[in-house]
Design a protein around this motif. Sequence first.
Motif, short mmCIF file in Angstrom:
data_model
loop_
_atom_site.label_atom_id
_atom_site.label_comp_id
_atom_site.label_asym_id
_atom_site.label_seq_id
_atom_site.Cartn_x
_atom_site.Cartn_y
_atom_site.Cartn_z
N THR A 191 37.43 17.86 50.76
CA THR A 191 36.73 17.85 49.48
C THR A 191 37.59 18.44 48.38
OG1 THR A 191 34.66 18.10 50.74
CG2 THR A 191 34.54 18.38 48.35
N MET A 192 38.31 19.50 48.70
CA MET A 192 39.22 20.10 47.72
C MET A 192 40.37 19.14 47.36
SD MET A 192 38.30 23.27 46.84
CE MET A 192 39.77 24.23 46.48
N GLN A 193 40.90 18.44 48.34
CA GLN A 193 41.99 17.50 48.08
C GLN A 193 41.51 16.30 47.27
OE1 GLN A 193 45.26 18.08 48.63
NE2 GLN A 193 44.55 20.10 49.30
N ILE A 194 40.30 15.84 47.52
CA ILE A 194 39.74 14.74 46.72
C ILE A 194 39.61 15.17 45.26
CG2 ILE A 194 37.64 13.40 46.29
CD1 ILE A 194 37.27 13.22 49.32
N THR A 208 42.27 22.84 41.07
CA THR A 208 41.65 23.51 42.21
C THR A 208 42.55 24.62 42.74
OG1 THR A 208 42.64 22.06 43.86
CG2 THR A 208 40.53 21.35 42.93
N ALA A 209 41.95 25.52 43.50
CA ALA A 209 42.74 26.46 44.28
C ALA A 209 43.56 25.68 45.30
CB ALA A 209 41.82 27.45 44.98
N GLU A 210 44.80 26.09 45.53
CA GLU A 210 45.63 25.43 46.55
C GLU A 210 45.00 25.68 47.92
OE1 GLU A 210 48.08 23.43 45.99
OE2 GLU A 210 48.27 23.81 43.84
N SER A 211 45.07 24.67 48.78
CA SER A 211 44.40 24.80 50.08
C SER A 211 45.15 24.03 51.16
CB SER A 211 42.96 24.29 49.99
OG SER A 211 42.93 22.90 49.72
N ALA A 212 44.84 24.38 52.40
CA ALA A 212 45.47 23.72 53.54
C ALA A 212 44.64 23.98 54.79
CB ALA A 212 46.89 24.23 53.75
N LEU A 213 44.98 23.27 55.84
CA LEU A 213 44.48 23.58 57.17
C LEU A 213 45.62 24.21 57.96
CD1 LEU A 213 42.45 20.41 58.25
CD2 LEU A 213 41.54 22.62 57.55
N PHE A 248 31.26 15.89 39.91
CA PHE A 248 31.95 15.85 41.21
C PHE A 248 31.06 16.43 42.31
CE2 PHE A 248 34.47 17.71 44.57
CZ PHE A 248 35.36 16.69 44.89
N ASN A 249 30.47 17.58 42.05
CA ASN A 249 29.62 18.22 43.06
C ASN A 249 28.46 17.32 43.45
OD1 ASN A 249 31.00 20.67 43.46
ND2 ASN A 249 30.09 21.57 41.64
N TYR A 250 27.91 16.61 42.49
CA TYR A 250 26.81 15.68 42.78
C TYR A 250 27.33 14.50 43.61
CZ TYR A 250 22.94 12.42 42.00
OH TYR A 250 21.89 11.53 42.19
N LEU A 251 28.45 13.94 43.19
CA LEU A 251 28.99 12.75 43.84
C LEU A 251 29.39 13.03 45.28
CD1 LEU A 251 29.60 9.81 43.06
CD2 LEU A 251 31.88 10.56 42.33
N PHE A 252 29.83 14.27 45.56
CA PHE A 252 30.29 14.60 46.90
C PHE A 252 29.37 15.59 47.61
CE2 PHE A 252 33.87 12.69 44.86
CZ PHE A 252 34.36 11.85 45.86
N SER A 253 28.10 15.58 47.19
CA SER A 253 27.01 16.26 47.91
C SER A 253 27.31 17.73 48.17
CB SER A 253 26.72 15.55 49.24
OG SER A 253 26.41 14.20 49.02
N ASN A 254 27.89 18.41 47.17
CA ASN A 254 28.13 19.85 47.30
C ASN A 254 26.93 20.60 46.74
OD1 ASN A 254 29.11 22.45 47.55
ND2 ASN A 254 30.42 22.31 45.74
N TYR A 258 36.84 26.02 43.48
CA TYR A 258 36.97 26.55 44.84
C TYR A 258 35.65 26.36 45.58
CZ TYR A 258 34.75 30.62 42.53
OH TYR A 258 33.92 31.43 41.81
N ASP A 259 35.67 26.54 46.89
CA ASP A 259 34.48 26.41 47.75
C ASP A 259 33.79 25.06 47.57
OD1 ASP A 259 34.96 28.89 48.75
OD2 ASP A 259 33.26 29.88 47.82
N LEU A 260 34.57 23.99 47.48
CA LEU A 260 34.01 22.64 47.38
C LEU A 260 33.85 22.07 48.79
CD1 LEU A 260 36.17 21.17 44.45
CD2 LEU A 260 33.97 22.36 44.31
N THR A 261 32.62 21.75 49.15
CA THR A 261 32.32 21.24 50.50
C THR A 261 31.20 20.22 50.41
OG1 THR A 261 32.83 23.43 51.40
CG2 THR A 261 31.70 21.90 52.86
#
Length: 343
Positions: free
Chosen positions: A113-116, A125-130, A207-213, A237-240
Amino acid sequence: MNFTELKYCPSTLAEGFTTYSPAAIRNMFYGKKVSHILEFNPPEMDDEVAEQFRLNSKITSISGAQFKQSFILEKNKLRLSKENEKGQYILKPIPSRQPFSKVEELPANEHLTMQIAKQAYNIKTAESALLFFKNGEPAYITKRFDIGEDGSKIAQEDFATLSGRSKEIDGKFYKTKGSYEDMAQVMKKYVSAYIPEVEKYFQLIIFNYLFSNEDAHLKNFSLRQTSEGDYVLSPAYDLTNTIIHIPDDSFFALEDGLFSNNFETESFKVLGYFAYDDFYEFGIKIGVRKNRLVGILDKYRLENQKVLALINRSFLSDPVKELYRKQYLERLKMLNTSFSKLI
């Protein structure tokens, strides 16, 4: 999934990488080559978090329920930060207790979700990874944007604090009080460059609406201070996609939804969900200029092929990829509905 034989960068999701890509190394790890595999297993949940899970049989806030630990990059290895050290990263492992469904998918969900947001919609966005523990379990890691490379603290306040909301005054659900229109009024009070910043805020709400956050509560938005002393909207941040883990039909995290004073559009009264007319009216109410408003909405109304490509390259399981894709297309259809054009 064999985490030692990757096909995509576990940060950017770029194809053809068996570990972090050069772009990920530069943006996520200060240019240092870091392995995507940690040399230890997941940490134990501490007593405070365990007690939180015990007391909340029905947890509705994913970000507030996750176990988080502070990490530091030392040379080219990540380690737990010590007492009085300022961590550079926040690590979120799979919860060891299961307050919601599909918890094993949670790191990949937030990462995707963050990468999208970043790659498909150019949201800052905040930089993120797995990354992966020694036993193969994935974890989500995000780089703190309130800490400089030299360890200095950057002034930042979340919207709960800016709105004067607290557990002591407003009860344990203080984070979900009010509306997104109320939040824009708070921005107007503190942000001198309100017009460009409210456009960023408007896009994030769509965005939050479109991606059900449905975890986009007051503490998941912040203002941060620039080097000139002004305040701007913090990186997202905290986009899920929370529907994957907590099925819900409320659409938004905040109790009053988009609008203040119990306002509802004619569209919502008839359709029962938020559509084009609602976001258009919301944009007008918070001060987005009309010529910009339509263009922003049009960008989000298109079926974004980059979104579909990122879902396909994500680390979600195949069934959850399909669920994620289906939910995106359903919300896209809702956003494209215009009651004013139906009558």
